[in-house]
Every structure is written in C-alpha cells, then in structure tokens.
Design an enzyme around this catalytic site. Structure first.
Site: not given
Ligand SMILES: Nc1nc2c(c(=O)[nH]1)N[C@H]1C(S)=C(S)[C@@H](COP(=O)(O)OP(=O)(O)OC[C@H]3O[C@@H](n4cnc5c(=O)[nH]c(N)nc54)[C@H](O)[C@@H]3O)O[C@H]1N2
Ligand SMILES: Nc1nc2c(c(=O)[nH]1)N[C@H]1C(S)=C(S)[C@@H](COP(=O)(O)OP(=O)(O)OC[C@H]3O[C@@H](n4cnc5c(=O)[nH]c(N)nc54)[C@H](O)[C@@H]3O)O[C@H]1N2
Ligand code: SF4
Ligand SMILES: [Mo]
Length: 724
Positions: A12, A175, A297, A668
C-alpha cells in the site's frame, strides 16, 4: 528500449517504479531514482511482481459455487451470467430486507484507486454498511484526527529535525518509500525516538528507544504531555490562540498521569520518559508519523488523540518540518467527491452498524463535521483514506451472523481477505455462512473467496492504468501506466460496479465506458487527458502551503484544535485522552501476545503461494525470548500451540534476542494455498483475537491486537508447503 512508469500496488505504499520492455514485450521493474521523495525505492515483492501475478493459481474467469458454500466446487461461467445472477439475487435481498442489508468490505490498498465507485454504488442503492480493514489501519486514524483538528496530517520528513515512531518499523522490505525518507532525514541529522517493547530495526537506529509495555502508548503520550506542560515546553502563543481545553487537559495530566504513574503503567523509568519528551518538544520541528500500532489497541482513540495533542502543543502542525494538513488535491477530482455521500438520506446513515455504540469513524461523526469541513476544506464529506464514514466491523459481522439489530444478508468483498482481516474469525465465518449472497472480487482463491457464491477475477496493477492520489492524504498524484492487457477474463473493479449498476437501474450515474474515461473525467479541469497527464508527469506534487489554518481555522466544531473534544463530549464519551487497562495475564493465560512484525516476504495475507518468496519463510512463526521458551518447554524451530480465550492456532517457534520475556509475537494473515481447505483454521491470528467489549476501543470499536493474554505449549506438527 521502451520505458514506462508504474506504481507498485503489491503493498500500500505505492513505490514509483520504472518498467523496461524487452524484445518479447515483457517488462522488468526497477526502483525509480527520479522519485524526489524516495529515490530507488523497491522491495522483493515489487521486483517479483510477475511471479506473484503470473502464477498458475491466478483466477482467470468468473466462478459460481456448486454444492455447499465452502465445499470447494465451482463452475466457470461468463461475466454476463455472473452479473445477471448477482444483480437478481442482490435485488431480491434488497426487496426483502432493505438496501442496508448489503454489506461491502473493501481493501482499498491493492485496488487503489477505485475512484470512489464502491461508495457511489452503495450510496445510490441506500446502504451505509461499508466496512474496511482501514478500520484497523490509517482509516480510523484519519477519523480520530478529525475530532482534534479536522484533517489527517502528513509528516514533512524532508525538513524535520525529529521523528517519533510508535512501534512503526519500516525497513528495506517493509514500506521502503517511508524507510528511505526516514533514513534520509536521519542522514540530515534528524533525531529518531522509537517506542517499542521489542528491539526492532527502528529501535536499533534510534537516538532514544523507550521499551514500553504493550498497549500503553496512550499512557506514554500522557506522560510526555505532563512533562511538556510542567516544564513549560509548549508553544504558548499557538496554544492560546488556536486551541480549546488546555486547562482541562492540564488538570487531567497533572492529576491523573503523574510520571510516577505513567512509569508504572508503561514500565519505562521516569527519567527516560522525561528525556524523550524533552527531545521531542525542544526540537526545532518534529513529526509523529502515523503508526498502525496505535490503531490496534483498546486505548486507540486516546493514543491517537494524545499524539495529535502533542503535535498541537509543540506547535508542530502545518509548519515546515512538522505534520502538514494538506487538504484537497487540486490536480484531480477527489474520490470523496465521486462517492455521493450527500445522496444517502440521513435515516439510512443512522442505520450504519456501530453508529451509536462506537461513533468515531461512522457517519455519526461525518455528519457533525460537515459544516466545519465545508468551511475549511470546501467539501462536506472528505473521506480521507476512505476511513471517515465506515460501519464498525464487529457489530456488522454480528448483524450478518445473527440478524441483530436487523438482518444483513448480502456481502461483497473487494480486494480484501475479509475472513482474516478483522478480529474473531469464527464470528466472520458464521456471518459469511449466514448470507443469501456472497461475492468476492479477487486475484486468488483466498479463504474469503472460498466461502463465496461468485468469485470474480480481478486485474492486477500492471494490467490497468492508475492515478494514485495517496488516499487524499498527501497532496500528490502518481501516475501508473498500463503494461499489459488483463489476462483472460480478468476485469477491474470499475467494470464490476459499472456492470452491476447497469443491471440495477443506476447506469446514468456510471456514464464512463471504462477506467480511462473515468480518469479523463477526474482530470478534465486540468485540460489534460489521462494519457497526456501520464506522458507529462510520473509524480505531481502540489505546492505545499504552511500555516493555512491562520486563514481558515481548523475543521472542527469550534474552529480550533480541540484538546478537549466537543464531539466526544456530545456522545457522552471521555473528551480527554486516558489510558485504559487491557485484560492482564492470569494463571490460565500467563503470557501476552501481540499481532504484528511484518514479514519481508509477504504483504498482509498475500503471496503465500509464491515459491520464490515462501521458500525463505515457509511456516508462520511466533517470536519468544529464550527465557520464555525455556519456561514453556518450547524449542527453536519446534512447533507450539497458542491459545487465548477466543481460540487456538499452531505456529513454529523462533527464539529471538529482540523479544522481551513474557511476550509472544504472532504474525498476521497466514493461510495455506497448498492445502485443499486452504488451512483456514490453522494459523490465522484472527482466530486468537477476541472482540468482546473489553477488547474493543470504546470510541471506535476496533479490536485490541497489542496485548492479549495467551498461553503456549509445545506440539508435534508439520505443514506441507512443499506441495506448492
Ligand atoms: N486480524 C487482523 N486483521 C487485520 C490486521 C491484522 O494484523 N490482523 N492488519 C490490518 C492492516 S494493518 C491492514 S493494512 C489490513 C489489510 O487488509 P487488505 O489490504 O484487505 O489485505 P488482505 O486481507 O491481505 O487482502 C487483500 C486482498 O486483495 C487481493 N488483491 C490484491 N491486488 C488486487 C487487485 O488488484 N484486485 C483485486 N480484486 N484484488 C486484489 C489480494 O489477493 C488479497 O487477497 O488488514 C487489517 N486487518
Ligand atoms: N513486507 C511487508 N511490509 C509491510 C506490510 C507487510 O505485510 N509486509 N504491511 C504494511 C502495512 S499495511 C502496515 S500497516 C505496516 C505495518 O508496519 P509497522 O508499523 O512497522 O508494524 P509491525 O511490523 O507490525 O510492528 C512494528 C513494531 O511495533 C511493535 N509493537 C507491537 N506492539 C506494540 C505496542 O503496543 N506499542 C508499541 N509502541 N509498539 C508495539 C513491534 O514490536 C514491532 O517492532 O507495514 C507495511 N509494510
Ligand atoms: S514496498 Fe515493495 S511491495 Fe510495497 S509498493 Fe514498494 S515495491 Fe511494491
Ligand atoms: Mo496496514
């Protein structure tokens, strides 16, 4: 060699990439060093985009369920048949139960931008019941920010002197754009303060690391506010002229949040708290970038409000090097403007699930902020990050499962693995199984898709043109050129809504033939077509104006920064930030777990099917310290059962030095594409996460993922990733 520019949407953050065509018409992808914000940003998931999306598992034609829901049997059908049947069944549900019985769950990141078409359809049909995982990530933050100063600000990394990260841990595979911006700021000399119970990579690089207890971020902020007020480190002129409620805030922190108490809650000593607060407040400029950690939280609203208050007290709002209120992007018609929220009658808005119980990101708040938003930002319904007028997930799933307070009987999931994207997977499962119609627009047969009646094949970001406007958060537009024609029958989300609208009497509101026409419309006022815009700009950053509030005030009911929130007060909720205890470990569940620490190989619940990525992370792993492992007879690389009051799962064990004793990290989004049943009940964190009231943030109703009492025990097990 032909070159195009694209925005990766595998995650994202939307890295800007250069795509270079070879003799066979295939493009290779590289980071773009022309990008002014994060030159060269790319990660493995971007580089391997072809392997992710050209996988044999990719859905290529519409499927209709045959036999039992979830039975795994499908019949391929045409788009026409699929859309005719979906429209007929949806009409039946609407006739029987009312339009509000349609729930849509949309993951906006990967399909960005869908140009507001989802809400447009819903508003015209008459349903307010839009849920999204942005309720747990940034969308809810946007809504909470609006209570305090009317808008979600963006950090001015390029000019800042100090960065404060709450947990948040961007790195080379997570990110990357943000990681590069933070590293460049540090190279310029900006200080870094990291709050994290764990010794994360960000903590390693920080000037100050506060290893606070899980879920105590709100208390920590209250401690900082105490120091800043007591030591008079705040910006007196700004506070006097532009805020309301300073005296009440002062009373709250001095009476209820002494440093002694904050140290006891957070587990960090008073001196370290003081030092960090001083570093932040004394910096010439400082940013507190948004962090998903405080989105998840049971004191989330208070934590986010307290961060907002810190920005305001220190005069870091809308100033160079601070957090910028960027407003509506002048270069493109905003998605919010296309969503037509004004067309949904108030009586329908009031039916939104969670509207009264947890109002902060529902229409309840949106309606109260209409006038101030219009006055300051020129629009009544700015839906930043699509997170400011959503239904609340838990009450929504309850209504879907049990019909209370009224039945919700049709569910459409778009680019979102809904079964795994919220707390309490068992409830979500029951909710899906109780529907008259479930539709999923996806790239792969995910757990959610597997429980659907119709699975529709989506195109990927390489197969469509896009304009990425950073979810109305940053004032920029990035352009993404189409590289390939969509595979087989794969279609974009606009196509889906357009076809459904045609069949449900709304065609006049969807006049654009395709995405290109829609983008032409969104750019028309610039005098450029999509093609011309993309030819001219890879990225267009609108001119940054500071101190805009001096002319307009803030988009809150009082026009000022509401340290004391009049909206929370109106709702009978605490108008000042506070810390709320979360359930503590006990004899049965002696440890605390948190969901998180992103894995380099995957984005959220995706990519487990890609061998090149999965081979370096075959199984889901809990992290524990060596002491915790030995206390519970766990061995490194062995298997463990993890249990909470909500359910149990199994994962492999990884002993790590970065983990404090007594904590368990659960990743997750794990499911197993290689298993016939997709491993739905094996590893999902949502099975463990409860959503009873004590685990929900009061104001927003989002679940507490950072500190759930749990127990762990060793088990024998194996998974079969080799079957991929
Ligand atoms: N239980 C739990 N829930 C969470 C979280 C967690 O840690 N635990 N994390 C939260 C966070 S930080 C985030 S960002 C959200 C993420 O929530 P989402 O961004 O909805 O991520 P996913 O649930 O992995 O689902 C994304 C789906 O989109 C599909 N997809 C990818 N590209 C495309 C496209 O171009 N078109 C279509 N139609 N589909 C596509 C992928 O195959 C995948 O299955 O979830 C949140 N919800
Ligand atoms: N490769 C990869 N990159 C991603 C994603 C992915 O799925 N894969 N997801 C993207 C998305 S949607 C998101 S939202 C971000 C999330 O990315 P980040 O914001 O970096 O989140 P996390 O990696 O889940 O956790 C970061 C830190 O939060 C700490 N932490 C846990 N609980 C607590 C708490 O209660 N308080 C505090 N202060 N710290 C705590 C953990 O120890 C960890 O080191 O990453 C993004 N980047
Ligand atoms: S961090 Fe990786 S997956 Fe996310 S937008 Fe950049 S290249 Fe694509
Ligand atoms: Mo996220």
């Amino acid at each position: 060699m032909e070159r195009k520019h694209v925005n990766c949407a595998t995650c994202d953050i939307a890295c800007q990439l250069v795509a270079t065509r070879d003799g066979e018409g295939r493009y290779s992808l590289e980071g773009d060093y022309d990008n002014p914000l994060a030159p060269g940003a790319i990660c493995a998931k971007g580089k391997l985009a072809h392997e992710i999306f050209e996988h044999p598992n990719r859905l290529t034609q519409p499927l209709k369920r045959v036999g039992e829901r979830g039975g795994g049997q499908w019949e391929p059908i045409s788009w026409d048949q699929a859309m005719d049947e979906i429209a007929a069944k949806l009409s039946d549900v609407v006739n029987k139960y009312g339009p509000e019985s349609l729930v849509v769950s949309s993951g906006p990141w990967n399909c960005s931008t869908e140009s507001g078409m989802t809400r447009r359809f819903m508003n015209l049909l008459g349903t307010p019941n839009y849920i999204s995982p942005v309720a747990l990530c940034l969308g809810n933050t946007a809504a909470v920010h609006r209570l305090t100063y009317g808008w979600l600000p963006a950090p001015d990394y390029e000019h800042t002197e100090c960065i404060v990260l709450f947990g948040h841990n961007p790195h080379k595979q997570s990110w990357v754009m943000e990681y590069i911006r933070i590293r460049l700021a540090q190279e310029r000399g900006a200080k870094l303060i990291v709050l994290d119970p764990r010794q994360s990579q960000s903590a390693d690089r920080s000037d100050i690391h506060l290893p606070l207890r899980l879920g105590t971020d709100a208390a920590m902020c209250l401690g900082w506010i105490n120091v800043i007020i007591t030591e008079e480190l705040y910006d007196k002129a700004f506070v006097e002229k532009w805020t309301v409620g300073f005296e009440q805030l002062k009373e709250r922190v001095l009476n209820d949040y002494s440093l002694e108490k904050v140290a006891a809650i957070t587990g960090v000593d008073e001196d370290s708290i003081r030092q960090a607060a001083r570093m932040y407040a004394n910096a010439k400029s400082a940013v507190i970038p948004w962090s998903p950690i405080t989105d998840q939280q049971n004191s989330s609203t208070s934590a986010i409000r307290a961060q907002s208050i810190l920005r305001a007290l220190t005069g870091n709002l809308d100033v160079p090097g601070g957090d910028l209120l960027m407003g509506i992007n002048p270069d493109i018609v905003a998605e919010s403007a296309l969503e037509l929220h004004e067309q949904l009658p108030l009586e329908q808005k009031e039916k939104q699930f969670g509207f009264n119980e947890h109002p902060v990101f529902t229409y309840n708040a949106t309606e109260k902020l209409r006038k101030p938003s219009l006055r300051v930002w020129g629009t009544e319904y700015p839906n930043q990050v699509k997170g400011t007028c959503m239904a609340v997930p838990s009450p929504t799933f309850r209504a879907m499962a049990y019909g209370d307070p009224y039945p919700a009987k049709a569910f459409i999931s778009i680019a979102n693995n809904a079964l795994q994207g919220y707390a309490n997977q068992k409830l979500i499962h029951d909710a899906l199984m109780n529907q008259d119609l479930v539709v999923c627009h996806e790239l792969f047969m995910t757990p959610t898709a597997s429980l659907s009646d119709y699975v529709l094949p989506g195109d990927t970001w390489m197969e469509r043109p896009n304009l990425h406007d950073a979810f109305e958060w940053f004032s920029l537009v990035q352009s993404s050129q189409q590289l390939y024609e969509p595979v087989a029958e794969c279609k974009n989300i606009y196509f889906f809504w357009h076809e459904l609208a045609k069949r449900m009497g709304m065609e006049d509101y969807f006049p654009w033939k395709d995405l290109t026409e829609l983008y032409d419309y969104r750019l028309a006022h610039t005098g450029l077509t999509l093609e011309q815009f993309q030819g001219k700009y890879k990225i267009k950053i609108a001119e940054v104006k500071y101190y805009k509030y001096q002319e307009t005030g803030f988009a809150t009911p009082s026009g000022k920064v509401e340290l004391y929130s009049s909206m929370l007060d109106d709702w009978g909720l605490d108008p000042l930030p506070y810390h709320r205890n979360s359930p503590e470990p006990c004899q049965t569940y002696p440890l605390k777990m948190f969901v998180g620490v992103r894995e380099p190989q995957f984005f959220q619940s995706g990519q487990r099917h890609v061998k090149a990525l999965r081979k370096s992370n075959k199984n889901p792993k809990i992290f524990v310290s060596a002491n915790t492992a030995s206390n519970y007879a766990l061995v490194d690389q062995g298997w463990a059962k993890i249990e909470t009051i909500n359910g149990r799962i199994r994962m492999q064990v990884m002993i790590r030095e970065d983990m404090p004793d007594g904590l368990v990290r659960v990743p997750h989004g794990w499911w197993l594409p290689e298993h016939d049943d997709l491993g739905i009940w094996e590893h999902a964190d949502g099975i463990l996460a409860p959503d009873t009231e004590e685990y929900l943030d009061r104001e927003q109703g989002i679940p507490h993922l950072k500190g759930i009492p749990c127990r762990v025990s060793p088990i024998k097990s194996a998974t079969s990733w080799e079957a991929l």
